[in-house]
Write a protein that holds these residues in place. Structure first.
Motif, PDB file in Angstrom:
ATOM      1  N   TRP A 119       0.848  -1.191   0.000  1.00 33.78           N
ATOM      2  CA  TRP A 119       0.000   0.000   0.000  1.00 33.78           C
ATOM      3  C   TRP A 119       0.881   1.238   0.000  1.00 33.78           C
ATOM      4  O   TRP A 119       2.000   1.234   0.522  1.00 33.78           O
ATOM      5  N   ASP A 120       0.375   2.275  -0.615  1.00 33.79           N
ATOM      6  CA  ASP A 120       1.095   3.550  -0.654  1.00 33.79           C
ATOM      7  C   ASP A 120       0.121   4.632  -1.110  1.00 33.79           C
ATOM      8  O   ASP A 120      -1.015   4.349  -1.485  1.00 33.79           O
ATOM      9  N   LYS A 121       0.608   5.863  -1.086  1.00 32.15           N
ATOM     10  CA  LYS A 121      -0.218   6.985  -1.501  1.00 32.15           C
ATOM     11  C   LYS A 121      -0.626   6.846  -2.959  1.00 32.15           C
ATOM     12  O   LYS A 121       0.100   6.285  -3.777  1.00 32.15           O
ATOM     13  N   ALA A 122      -1.809   7.382  -3.268  1.00 31.95           N
ATOM     14  CA  ALA A 122      -2.361   7.221  -4.610  1.00 31.95           C
ATOM     15  C   ALA A 122      -1.484   7.856  -5.679  1.00 31.95           C
ATOM     16  O   ALA A 122      -1.560   7.453  -6.849  1.00 31.95           O
ATOM     17  N   ASP A 123      -0.640   8.810  -5.306  1.00 26.14           N
ATOM     18  CA  ASP A 123       0.153   9.470  -6.342  1.00 26.14           C
ATOM     19  C   ASP A 123       1.293   8.605  -6.875  1.00 26.14           C
ATOM     20  O   ASP A 123       1.979   9.007  -7.811  1.00 26.14           O
ATOM     21  N   VAL A 124       1.525   7.402  -6.309  1.00 27.98           N
ATOM     22  CA  VAL A 124       2.494   6.489  -6.908  1.00 27.98           C
ATOM     23  C   VAL A 124       1.834   5.630  -7.986  1.00 27.98           C
ATOM     24  O   VAL A 124       2.524   4.877  -8.682  1.00 27.98           O
ATOM     25  N   PHE A 125       0.506   5.739  -8.127  1.00 24.27           N
ATOM     26  CA  PHE A 125      -0.248   4.993  -9.121  1.00 24.27           C
ATOM     27  C   PHE A 125      -0.517   5.886 -10.338  1.00 24.27           C
ATOM     28  O   PHE A 125      -0.473   7.115 -10.228  1.00 24.27           O
ATOM     29  N   PRO A 126      -0.821   5.292 -11.490  1.00 28.06           N
ATOM     30  CA  PRO A 126      -1.281   6.104 -12.623  1.00 28.06           C
ATOM     31  C   PRO A 126      -2.533   6.891 -12.234  1.00 28.06           C
ATOM     32  O   PRO A 126      -3.321   6.452 -11.393  1.00 28.06           O
ATOM     33  N   LYS A 127      -2.732   8.042 -12.861  1.00 30.59           N
ATOM     34  CA  LYS A 127      -3.850   8.910 -12.509  1.00 30.59           C
ATOM     35  C   LYS A 127      -5.195   8.214 -12.659  1.00 30.59           C
ATOM     36  O   LYS A 127      -6.129   8.443 -11.865  1.00 30.59           O
ATOM     37  N   ASP A 128      -5.333   7.335 -13.644  1.00 26.93           N
ATOM     38  CA  ASP A 128      -6.631   6.707 -13.867  1.00 26.93           C
ATOM     39  C   ASP A 128      -7.030   5.778 -12.727  1.00 26.93           C
ATOM     40  O   ASP A 128      -8.200   5.419 -12.586  1.00 26.93           O
ATOM     41  N   PHE A 129      -6.073   5.377 -11.891  1.00 29.60           N
ATOM     42  CA  PHE A 129      -6.391   4.557 -10.721  1.00 29.60           C
ATOM     43  C   PHE A 129      -7.326   5.320  -9.777  1.00 29.60           C
ATOM     44  O   PHE A 129      -8.351   4.798  -9.325  1.00 29.60           O
ATOM     45  N   SER A 130      -6.994   6.563  -9.475  1.00 30.71           N
ATOM     46  CA  SER A 130      -7.848   7.369  -8.602  1.00 30.71           C
ATOM     47  C   SER A 130      -9.164   7.732  -9.264  1.00 30.71           C
ATOM     48  O   SER A 130     -10.210   7.790  -8.609  1.00 30.71           O
ATOM     49  N   VAL A 131      -9.129   7.978 -10.581  1.00 30.34           N
ATOM     50  CA  VAL A 131     -10.359   8.301 -11.300  1.00 30.34           C
ATOM     51  C   VAL A 131     -11.355   7.151 -11.186  1.00 30.34           C
ATOM     52  O   VAL A 131     -12.549   7.355 -10.947  1.00 30.34           O
ATOM     53  N   LEU A 132     -10.875   5.926 -11.320  1.00 31.17           N
ATOM     54  CA  LEU A 132     -11.758   4.775 -11.193  1.00 31.17           C
ATOM     55  C   LEU A 132     -12.286   4.653  -9.769  1.00 31.17           C
ATOM     56  O   LEU A 132     -13.455   4.322  -9.554  1.00 31.17           O
ATOM     57  N   GLY A 133     -11.444   4.928  -8.762  1.00 34.28           N
ATOM     58  CA  GLY A 133     -11.909   4.904  -7.376  1.00 34.28           C
ATOM     59  C   GLY A 133     -13.043   5.889  -7.141  1.00 34.28           C
ATOM     60  O   GLY A 133     -14.037   5.566  -6.474  1.00 34.28           O
ATOM     61  N   HIS A 134     -12.912   7.087  -7.693  1.00 35.05           N
ATOM     62  CA  HIS A 134     -13.983   8.078  -7.587  1.00 35.05           C
ATOM     63  C   HIS A 134     -15.252   7.585  -8.280  1.00 35.05           C
ATOM     64  O   HIS A 134     -16.373   7.762  -7.775  1.00 35.05           O
ATOM     65  N   ALA A 135     -15.097   6.978  -9.470  1.00 35.21           N
ATOM     66  CA  ALA A 135     -16.257   6.497 -10.218  1.00 35.21           C
ATOM     67  C   ALA A 135     -17.003   5.411  -9.447  1.00 35.21           C
ATOM     68  O   ALA A 135     -18.238   5.384  -9.418  1.00 35.21           O
ATOM     69  N   LEU A 136     -16.263   4.514  -8.810  1.00 40.78           N
ATOM     70  CA  LEU A 136     -16.897   3.454  -8.020  1.00 40.78           C
ATOM     71  C   LEU A 136     -17.633   4.035  -6.816  1.00 40.78           C
ATOM     72  O   LEU A 136     -18.735   3.584  -6.473  1.00 40.78           O
TER      73      LEU A 136
END
Length: 290
Positions: A119-136
């Motif tokens: 686990w780590d902060k979302a900014d180590v992931f591609p941007k679309d990872f957080s976008v999908l989290g918001h969509a869910l």
């Protein structure tokens, strides 16, 4: 929807190496990195917000605990799996994310026995990872009135990636406030082999379980924020035929979890620190170097 394709030789075959074995240089998965806002990825809105989710109906198994069977399209499952592999292979430090050096075996091994955690902060992931989290979260709030308020304020600040071999398990527990804010839901996507997910509202309640297939999404918040849960069993060779697992980590199950939590809640460390892959004051005693 575009899906990154592993280069020849990286797709896991039926005769792959032993579970959890690390094969240097054999997994080359490319995931496009996005900029600081969604508009910098031209296909992001269409791919992740329109085509990534099916029209399946969610089922409320307990008040606040929701199961969406087959919510993620196969293309989205592949994108998430590729992201999980890429992030855990390129994690900073000496750990390589899901792996630790085995002093006895003389090779890299999964960092938690028959499973691996990251686990780590979302900014180590591609941007679309957080976008999908918001969509869910938006979908959750639209479908279930009791979760509308928690979902409306949800921000996926931390990403968690767990990999389970066919022998992998996770014991009964609930997620404390330093791993998720008390008034926000926890959202999890399931990839790969099917698994039996145990759940109950309280530790003293009878055990219940639901089988989670690849592409399923679960969420718990509101009355179920402190859901007691466990990963009871992984069912081998149940991964969708067209979902391509790279040789590293090989066949198994991956859970992808979005969490709204941060340093203000006490989460001041990532998995490398906690599991002793990078030694800090936050390392658990059993992983500290002697």
């Amino acid at each position: 929807a575009s899906v990154s394709t592993p280069s020849p030789g990286t797709v896991c075959a039926a005769t792959c190496e032993a579970e959890g074995e690390f094969c240097p240089g054999r997994a080359q998965v490319t995931v496009a990195k996005c900029g600081s806002d969604a508009t910098s990825c031209p296909d992001l809105a269409e791919d992740l917000l329109s085509q990534s989710l099916t029209a399946c109906q969610g089922i409320e198994l307990l008040p606040g605990f929701v199961h969406y069977p087959q919510l993620l399209t196969l293309a989205t499952q592949q994108r998430l799996l590729d992201t999980a592999v890429e992030v855990t292979l390129s994690a900073p430090g000496t750990s390589r994310g899901w792996y630790r050096w085995g002093e006895k075996s003389g090779r890299m091994e999964l960092n938690d026995g028959t499973k691996a955690r990251f686990w780590d902060k979302a900014d180590v992931f591609p941007k679309d990872f957080s976008v999908l989290g918001h969509a869910l979260a938006r979908r959750l709030g639209q479908d279930f009135a009791g979760l509308a308020e928690p979902a409306a304020t949800f921000s996926p600040a931390v990403g968690c990636l767990n990999f389970y071999t066919n022998r992998g398990r996770m014991g009964w527990h609930f997620d404390d406030d330093n791993f998720a804010k008390r008034d926000r839901p926890i959202i999890m996507a399931c990839l790969g082999d099917a698994a039996d997910f145990g759940y109950k509202a309280r530790s003293s309640d009878p055990d219940q379980s639901v089988r989670l297939e690849s592409g399923d999404v679960i969420a718990f918040g509101g009355q179920a924020r402190y859901l007691v849960h466990a990963l009871l069993r992984v069912h081998p060779r149940t991964c969708p035929r067209d979902l391509r697992f790279p040789v590293v980590p090989g066949p198994g199950r991956v859970s992808v979890t979005w969490r709204d939590v941060g340093a203000e809640d006490g989460l001041t460390f990532n998995s490398d620190e906690r599991l002793g892959l990078v030694q800090t004051v936050n390392t658990l005693p059993r992983y500290r170097q002697k």
